[in-house]
Write an enzyme that holds these catalytic residues in place. Structure first.
Site, PDB file in Angstrom:
ATOM      1  N   LYS A   1      -9.682  -1.779  -7.826  1.00  0.00           N
ATOM      2  CA  LYS A   1      -9.994  -0.358  -7.972  1.00  0.00           C
ATOM      3  C   LYS A   1      -8.712   0.473  -8.043  1.00  0.00           C
ATOM      4  O   LYS A   1      -8.699   1.532  -8.646  1.00  0.00           O
ATOM      5  CB  LYS A   1     -10.959   0.146  -6.899  1.00  0.00           C
TER       6      LYS A   1
ATOM      7  N   LYS B   1      -5.025  -8.162 -12.512  1.00  0.00           N
ATOM      8  CA  LYS B   1      -6.066  -8.422 -11.511  1.00  0.00           C
ATOM      9  C   LYS B   1      -7.037  -7.243 -11.483  1.00  0.00           C
ATOM     10  O   LYS B   1      -6.589  -6.084 -11.463  1.00  0.00           O
ATOM     11  CB  LYS B   1      -5.392  -8.572 -10.137  1.00  0.00           C
TER      12      LYS B   1
ATOM     13  N   LYS C   1       0.834  -1.204   0.000  1.00  0.00           N
ATOM     14  CA  LYS C   1       0.000   0.000   0.000  1.00  0.00           C
ATOM     15  C   LYS C   1       0.869   1.254   0.000  1.00  0.00           C
ATOM     16  O   LYS C   1       0.555   2.229  -0.685  1.00  0.00           O
ATOM     17  CB  LYS C   1      -0.964  -0.016   1.181  1.00  0.00           C
TER      18      LYS C   1
HETATM   19  P1  ADP Z   1      -9.536  -3.886  -4.560  1.00  0.00           P
HETATM   20  O1  ADP Z   1      -8.368  -4.728  -5.038  1.00  0.00           O
HETATM   21  O2  ADP Z   1     -10.404  -3.449  -5.691  1.00  0.00           O
HETATM   22  O3  ADP Z   1      -9.100  -2.745  -3.667  1.00  0.00           O
HETATM   23  P2  ADP Z   1     -10.417  -5.086  -2.098  1.00  0.00           P
HETATM   24  O4  ADP Z   1      -8.998  -5.212  -1.644  1.00  0.00           O
HETATM   25  O5  ADP Z   1     -11.304  -4.084  -1.423  1.00  0.00           O
HETATM   26  O6  ADP Z   1     -10.428  -4.845  -3.689  1.00  0.00           O
HETATM   27  O7  ADP Z   1     -11.068  -6.534  -2.048  1.00  0.00           O
HETATM   28  C1  ADP Z   1     -12.182  -6.906  -1.290  1.00  0.00           C
HETATM   29  C2  ADP Z   1     -12.360  -8.408  -1.448  1.00  0.00           C
HETATM   30  O8  ADP Z   1     -12.558  -8.776  -2.836  1.00  0.00           O
HETATM   31  C3  ADP Z   1     -11.131  -9.198  -0.978  1.00  0.00           C
HETATM   32  O9  ADP Z   1     -11.591 -10.340  -0.288  1.00  0.00           O
HETATM   33  C4  ADP Z   1     -10.418  -9.613  -2.243  1.00  0.00           C
HETATM   34  O10 ADP Z   1      -9.745 -10.838  -2.104  1.00  0.00           O
HETATM   35  C5  ADP Z   1     -11.578  -9.732  -3.251  1.00  0.00           C
HETATM   36  N1  ADP Z   1     -11.104  -9.342  -4.596  1.00  0.00           N
HETATM   37  C6  ADP Z   1     -10.766  -8.098  -4.991  1.00  0.00           C
HETATM   38  N2  ADP Z   1     -10.373  -8.080  -6.292  1.00  0.00           N
HETATM   39  C7  ADP Z   1     -10.442  -9.370  -6.725  1.00  0.00           C
HETATM   40  C8  ADP Z   1     -10.178 -10.010  -7.987  1.00  0.00           C
HETATM   41  N3  ADP Z   1      -9.771  -9.331  -9.047  1.00  0.00           N
HETATM   42  N4  ADP Z   1     -10.371 -11.345  -8.079  1.00  0.00           N
HETATM   43  C9  ADP Z   1     -10.800 -12.061  -6.998  1.00  0.00           C
HETATM   44  N5  ADP Z   1     -11.078 -11.518  -5.787  1.00  0.00           N
HETATM   45  C10 ADP Z   1     -10.914 -10.186  -5.638  1.00  0.00           C
END
Ligand code: ADP
Ligand code: TRP
Length: 329
Positions: free
Chosen positions: A204, A201, A122
Site C-alpha cells: 500500500k 513488491k 518506515k
Molecule cells: P503493506 O506492504 O501493503 O503495508 P503489510 O506490511 O500490512 O502490507 O503486510 C501485512 C502482511 O502481508 C505481512 O505479513 C506481509 O508479509 C504480507 N505482504 C504484504 N505485501 C506482500 C506482498 N507483496 N507479497 C507477499 N506478502 C505480502
C-alpha cells in the site's frame, strides 16, 4: 515451565497478527492470509489478532482506524478464518499486552531495537519517528510471549521482529527463570513476493496494489494500469518478466499456469492478457465477496467478544507468572 515448551507435550501453538492500516490487497492475501489459514489448520492451538495498537504508530485518524478495524475482521472472516479453529481477538482489548511490554522493555537492550531495519525503513518512507514506532518490536514481543507461542508464521519483513521476541524471551528467562516459551519464526519461503502493478513488491505504500475486496471499476482501472514493456501486439513475450502473468498465475493451477505461459511466449497481447486477468480476478473474488456480504457487523462483534475473552484468560495467566517472577506479586 511454560506448557507448550514441555518435551512431553510438543503442542504446536501458532500466533499471528495483522495491522488494520488500510485495505487488504492481493499481496496480503497470498503472502499472509492464505498461509495463516493453512497454519491454523495444522496447529493444535491458534491465535490470530488485529494489531490495532500497533496501527497507531502510523494511523493518526480515528475515523480511518475505526473503519479499518471493522473492515479487517470482516475481510478475514470472509477469507475463511474460523472462530472454532482459532482464537480471534483485538490487541487493544487485552491490556496485558501493554503491561507486559513495559516489563519486557526493562530487559531489552537498546542495541536490539537500534538494529531493527523496519523502523529505519518506515522513517525513510516519511513516517514520523515516534517512540512508539521505535519500541513497537517490544510490543510485538509481548503479543507473542503472552500466549506462550512456539511458532510465528510471518513474511520475510517480520522475521527480525520475531528474532527480537526470541532474544527478549531468552534474556527474561535467563534473568528470572523459565517463564516464556521461546518462539520460532516460520518464514513462508515458498510464497514469493507478490508483484504490484508496477512490478515492485505489491504494497500500500507504493500505490501499486490490486484490492482483495475492491469495486469492479477500481480493479479494472488497476489492471489496465499494469506497466508493461513496449513489445508489439503479436510479439513473443517472456512470462517470467511479464507483470500481468505474474499476478494472473496466483489464481491458476499448475497446468493452467503452464498453458498461459505458453500463450505469452507465442504472442498473447498485453491487452488480452489484462482482459483475462480481470476475468480470473472476478472468478476468484466472487465467492469471497458473497461470503463477506453474508457476514453482519454484529456477527463480527460477537466473534471478537468471544475471542477477546478467551485470549484474556491466557494473557492474564502468563502475566501473573511474569509478575511473580519479577517480584511484583
Ligand atoms: P503493506 O506492504 O501493503 O503495508 P503489510 O506490511 O500490512 O502490507 O503486510 C501485512 C502482511 O502481508 C505481512 O505479513 C506481509 O508479509 C504480507 N505482504 C504484504 N505485501 C506482500 C506482498 N507483496 N507479497 C507477499 N506478502 C505480502
Ligand atoms: N508487526 C506485524 C506486521 O506489521 C503484525 C504483528 C504484530 C504480528 N504483532 C505480531 C505478527 C505478532 C505476528 C506476531 O505485519
Amino acid at each position: 515451565m511454560p506448557p507448550s515448551s514441555s518435551p512431553a507435550s510438543p503442542r504446536l501453538r501458532v500466533l499471528s497478527g495483522i495491522q488494520p492500516s488500510g485495505s487488504l490487497h492481493l499481496g496480503n492475501y497470498f503472502g499472509s492470509i492464505l498461509p495463516n489459514l493453512e497454519m491454523t489448520g495444522k496447529a493444535d492451538e491458534s491465535f490470530f489478532f488485529i494489531a490495532d495498537l500497533q496501527a497507531l504508530t502510523t494511523v493518526h485518524d480515528a475515523a480511518a482506524l475505526r473503519k479499518a478495524r471493522e473492515d479487517i475482521i470482516l475481510d478475514h472472516l470472509a477469507c475463511g478464518f474460523d472462530p472454532a479453529k482459532a482464537v480471534i481477538f483485538e490487541q487493544s482489548k487485552i491490556p496485558e499486552h501493554t503491561e507486559l511490554m513495559w516489563i519486557l522493555s526493562t530487559v531489552t537492550p537498546m542495541g536490539l531495537l537500534e538494529r531493527a531495519v523496519s523502523y529505519k525503513d518506515k522513517v525513510t518512507q516519511g513516517i514520523a519517528a515516534s517512540v512508539g514506532l521505535f519500541t513497537y518490536p517490544v510490543l510485538m514481543a509481548a503479543d507473542i510471549l503472552l500466549y506462550q507461542t512456539n511458532v510465528v508464521p510471518v513474511g520475510r519483513d517480520q522475521k527480525q521482529h520475531v528474532e527480537i521476541a526470541r532474544d527478549i524471551a531468552v534474556k527474561f528467562n535467563n534473568a528470572y527463570g523459565e517463564v516464556f516459551t521461546v518462539p520460532e519464526p516460520q518464514i513462508r519461503a515458498e510464497i514469493a513476493v507478490v508483484a504490484g502493478t508496477d512490478g515492485r513488491k505489491m504494497s500500500k505504500s507504493y500505490g501499486n496494489t490490486i484490492a482483495l475486496f475492491g469495486e469492479e471499476k477500481d480493479i479494472r482501472k488497476a489492471i489496465a494500469g499494469i506497466k508493461t514493456d513496449s513489445k508489439g501486439m503479436n510479439d513473443p513475450k517472456d512470462p517470467e518478466t511479464c507483470p500481468i502473468f505474474q499476478i494472473h498465475k496466483l489464481f491458476l493451477r499448475k497446468n493452467e499456469i503452464d498453458a498461459l505461459a505458453a500463450e505469452y511466449r507465442s504472442g498473447l497481447s498485453y491487452a488480452d492478457g489484462k482482459k483475462r486477468l480481470l476475468e480470473a480476478y472476478m472468478d476468484f473474488s466472487g465467492p469471497l465477496r458473497k461470503k463477506r456480504e453474508s457476514i453482519s457487523r454484529s456477527d463480527a462483534v460477537q466473534v471478537l467478544e468471544e475471542g477477546n475473552a478467551k485470549a484474556r484468560l491466557q494473557a492474564a495467566q502468563t502475566l501473573d507468572q511474569v509478575k511473580k517472577a519479577v517480584g511484583l506479586l
